[in-house]
Structure formats: structure tokens, C-alpha cells
Design a protein around this motif. Structure first.
Motif, PDB file in Angstrom:
ATOM      1  N   ARG A 199      56.807  26.861  13.445  1.00  0.00           N
ATOM      2  CA  ARG A 199      56.235  26.056  14.319  1.00  0.00           C
ATOM      3  C   ARG A 199      54.495  26.519  14.281  1.00  0.00           C
ATOM      4  NH1 ARG A 199      58.657  27.751  19.899  1.00  0.00           N
ATOM      5  NH2 ARG A 199      57.800  29.814  20.263  1.00  0.00           N
ATOM      6  N   GLU A 223      62.065  16.698  22.534  1.00  0.00           N
ATOM      7  CA  GLU A 223      61.950  17.212  23.495  1.00  0.00           C
ATOM      8  C   GLU A 223      61.121  16.280  24.842  1.00  0.00           C
ATOM      9  OE1 GLU A 223      60.342  21.270  22.816  1.00  0.00           O
ATOM     10  OE2 GLU A 223      62.279  21.761  22.083  1.00  0.00           O
ATOM     11  N   LEU A 251      51.597  27.821  19.381  1.00  0.00           N
ATOM     12  CA  LEU A 251      52.789  28.268  20.269  1.00  0.00           C
ATOM     13  C   LEU A 251      52.971  29.738  19.955  1.00  0.00           C
ATOM     14  CD1 LEU A 251      54.856  24.939  19.753  1.00  0.00           C
ATOM     15  CD2 LEU A 251      53.929  25.857  21.695  1.00  0.00           C
ATOM     16  N   TYR A 277      59.718  23.224  29.451  1.00  0.00           N
ATOM     17  CA  TYR A 277      59.596  23.523  27.997  1.00  0.00           C
ATOM     18  C   TYR A 277      60.361  24.803  27.707  1.00  0.00           C
ATOM     19  CZ  TYR A 277      57.594  25.336  23.780  1.00  0.00           C
ATOM     20  OH  TYR A 277      57.387  25.778  22.494  1.00  0.00           O
ATOM     21  N   ALA A 293      60.692  19.925  16.848  1.00  0.00           N
ATOM     22  CA  ALA A 293      60.976  19.512  17.861  1.00  0.00           C
ATOM     23  C   ALA A 293      59.826  18.955  18.810  1.00  0.00           C
ATOM     24  CB  ALA A 293      61.468  20.953  18.791  1.00  0.00           C
ATOM     25  N   PRO A 294      59.341  17.640  18.184  1.00  0.00           N
ATOM     26  CA  PRO A 294      58.274  17.213  18.904  1.00  0.00           C
ATOM     27  C   PRO A 294      58.654  16.592  20.473  1.00  0.00           C
ATOM     28  CG  PRO A 294      59.352  15.470  17.158  1.00  0.00           C
ATOM     29  CD  PRO A 294      60.045  16.915  17.360  1.00  0.00           C
ATOM     30  N   SER A 295      57.772  16.547  21.098  1.00  0.00           N
ATOM     31  CA  SER A 295      57.749  15.537  22.345  1.00  0.00           C
ATOM     32  C   SER A 295      57.300  14.218  22.045  1.00  0.00           C
ATOM     33  CB  SER A 295      57.052  16.168  23.478  1.00  0.00           C
ATOM     34  OG  SER A 295      57.238  17.372  23.719  1.00  0.00           O
ATOM     35  N   VAL A 354      63.537  25.006  25.180  1.00  0.00           N
ATOM     36  CA  VAL A 354      63.436  25.341  23.916  1.00  0.00           C
ATOM     37  C   VAL A 354      64.445  26.694  23.491  1.00  0.00           C
ATOM     38  CG1 VAL A 354      61.384  27.142  24.102  1.00  0.00           C
ATOM     39  CG2 VAL A 354      61.578  25.135  22.110  1.00  0.00           C
ATOM     40  N   ARG A 414      64.019  23.915  12.857  1.00  0.00           N
ATOM     41  CA  ARG A 414      64.150  22.562  13.357  1.00  0.00           C
ATOM     42  C   ARG A 414      62.683  22.162  13.324  1.00  0.00           C
ATOM     43  NH1 ARG A 414      60.628  24.364  16.909  1.00  0.00           N
ATOM     44  NH2 ARG A 414      61.343  25.891  18.477  1.00  0.00           N
TER      45      ARG A 414
END
Ligand code: GLU
Length: 274
Positions: free
Chosen positions: A203, A38, A207, A185, A8-10, A189, A6
Motif C-alpha cells: 500500500r 473499508e 500508511l 480503521y 482496501a479502499p474506502s 484492517v 489486497r
């Protein structure tokens, strides 16, 4: 093994080349690929950025499963996960303001790595009184208790480092629900990666440390642990990591300048982008 991954940007700004590289890295390895927004921090996230994310990724030539998960539509699910941790006695309310935390950390004897644990020591009656008086609070994970409960069942496979034991101690009593956002978060997640059957979390290196918190939460919530891969971060000409402030590197700006998305993908593939 088929790979489910996936991006998963904010949606707090426009995507830049660094995001594009991250999305492309996960997409190019996945058999099934999810896009997840997100956006739990509803004060910082904006609908126009969400729309732009979809548009920009499509321009880049990526595709994803039809259902885009929008986290702000699922607060009840995250709350249920939070309650499971509370039932295990792993959460406590923290009434400290940011300024109080900084003051306590600066005090000669109270210097913990992250949060000095001030509210961990409050008694039940004191907590209840503060809550009844309407004092705002966050919920923190009691890290020491969480590690005890999880025991050794917190290993994960990191594609760079191999089998690794999650060691989230440097995060201290991490916040799992904020004063202004009823979740966090880390919790979302972990919840969503499991819900979406993600087998590989691919990612950025930024992170990598958070992965240790995520693996601990998976152990506590009885969720499967995916394989983790952390890719290098793109930098600008001065060697600084690309950030939202770098307007010039947004996919939007590149598109307006007439950049060719196929060429960008080819550069990613050939490792020609820094
Ligand atoms: N939403 C996070 C971010 O924008 C990324 C989450 C993840 O890939 O685990 O940095």
C-alpha cells in the motif's frame, strides 16, 4: 512463497490514478488478490462509490477473488477483537470532545504529542457514572500498557527498511472505537488482513506510520504479521499528492475521455506515471 495481497479502499469517492496505481501494484505482485471495501464510516461511505470501485478496477483490467469483503457487514467480528483488548485491560473510555482535546494540548504543561491522556486518569466510579449518564465516548488504547504487554514481539519486515521494531508511540492512545462508529480503521484492517490470509500488505507510503500501530495490534491479538511494502505516491503536475479532490484524475473521467486502460497499466509498469 505464494503472495496473497489486497486493495482496501474506502468508498468515499471515485478512485483516482493514485488508487489505481496502488491497486495495480498489489495486484501485479499477488498470486491471490482480495478486494475489500473499508466502509465502516457509514456516514461518509456511499453504495454508489462501492459499485463504482468495482466497475473502475474491472475497466483497468484487474481481477480479484470472488468474495469482496464489505466491512460494514462485520461489525460483530470487530467488536469481538475489541473485547479481547478490553479483557487485557488495554482500553479506556474517552469522553473528551475534539475541542477539549485541542484545549488540553494547548495548555502549558499538558502538551502530549497526540492525545494528552485526560481520560486515562479517570477512576472507575467516575467512568461508570459518566457512562450511566449517557455521555458519548470513544475507546482508546492505553499505548504504554499495550507496549509493555506486547514486549519485544512486535517486529515486522518492511521491504524497504528490512526488519523493524514497531514503534507506534507517536500515535499516543489511539482511538480503536469512535463515538459514532463502533470500531476503527486500525482494528478492522488488522482483523481482516489476518482473516483473509494476507501475506503481503502492499500500500501507499502514506500508511507507513500506521503500520507500526497495526503490528502492535497483531501482537496483542495473536495475529500473524504480514510482510509490508509501501509504494511511492503519485503526484499531480504541481507535485502535490493526488487526492479525491482531483476530479480530473478519476478513472471515471479518464474513461470518459477515452483513455486506454492498457496504456495506463503500461505506464505504471514502466514507471512513466509520476
Ligand atoms: N482503507 C484505507 C484507505 O482508504 C487503506 C487501507 C490499507 O490499505 O491498509 O486509505
Amino acid at each position: 512463497m505464494s503472495i496473497i495481497s489486497r486493495f482496501a479502499p474506502s468508498p468515499t469517492g471515485f478512485l483516482h490514478l493514485g488508487h489505481a496505481f496502488s491497486a495495480w501494484t498489489a495486484w501485479s505482485r499477488a498470486d491471490r488478490f482480495w478486494l475489500r471495501l473499508e466502509d465502516i464510516d457509514t456516514t461518509r461511505c456511499r453504495g454508489e462509490f462501492s459499485a463504482a470501485i468495482l466497475e473502475d478496477l474491472a475497466w483497468l483490467g484487474l481481477d480479484w477473488e470472488p468474495e469482496v469483503r464489505v466491512q460494514s457487514e462485520h461489525f460483530a467480528a470487530y467488536d469481538a477483537a475489541l473485547r479481547r483488548l478490553a479483557q487485557r485491560g488495554l482500553l479506556y473510555p474517552c469522553f473528551c470532545s475534539r475541542a477539549e482535546i485541542l484545549r488540553a494540548q494547548a495548555a502549558p504543561h499538558g502538551a502530549d504529542a497526540v492525545y494528552p491522556g485526560t481520560c486515562r486518569h479517570l477512576g472507575d466510579a467516575e467512568r461508570a457514572a459518566k457512562i450511566a449518564a449517557g455521555a458519548p465516548y470513544a475507546l482508546r488504547l492505553d499505548m504504554a500498557a499495550a507496549l509493555r504487554q506486547a514486549g519485544p514481539a512486535r517486529q515486522f519486515f518492511d521491504e524497504t527498511h528490512g526488519w523493524t521494531i514497531a514503534a507506534p508511540e507517536p500515535f499516543g492512545d489511539v482511538i480503536l472505537a469512535r463515538r459514532d462508529v463502533p470500531t476503527s480503521y486500525h482494528l478492522c484492517v488488522v482483523h481482516d488482513d489476518a482473516l483473509q490470509g494476507v501475506t503481503h500488505v502492499i500500500r501507499g507510503e502514506d500508511l507507513r506510520a500506521a503500520t507500526h500501530v497495526h503490528v502492535l495490534l497483531q501482537a496483542l491479538l495473536d495475529l500473524p504479521t504480514p510482510v509490508y511494502a509501501h509504494h511511492r505516491l503519485l503526484t499531480d503536475a504541481a507535485g502535490r499528492r493526488l487526492a479525491k479532490r482531483d476530479q480530473a484524475a478519476t478513472l471515471r473521467a479518464l474513461r470518459e475521455e477515452g483513455a486506454d486502460p492498457q496504456d495506463i497499466r503500461r505506464q505504471f509498469e514502466e514507471g512513466r506515471i509520476a
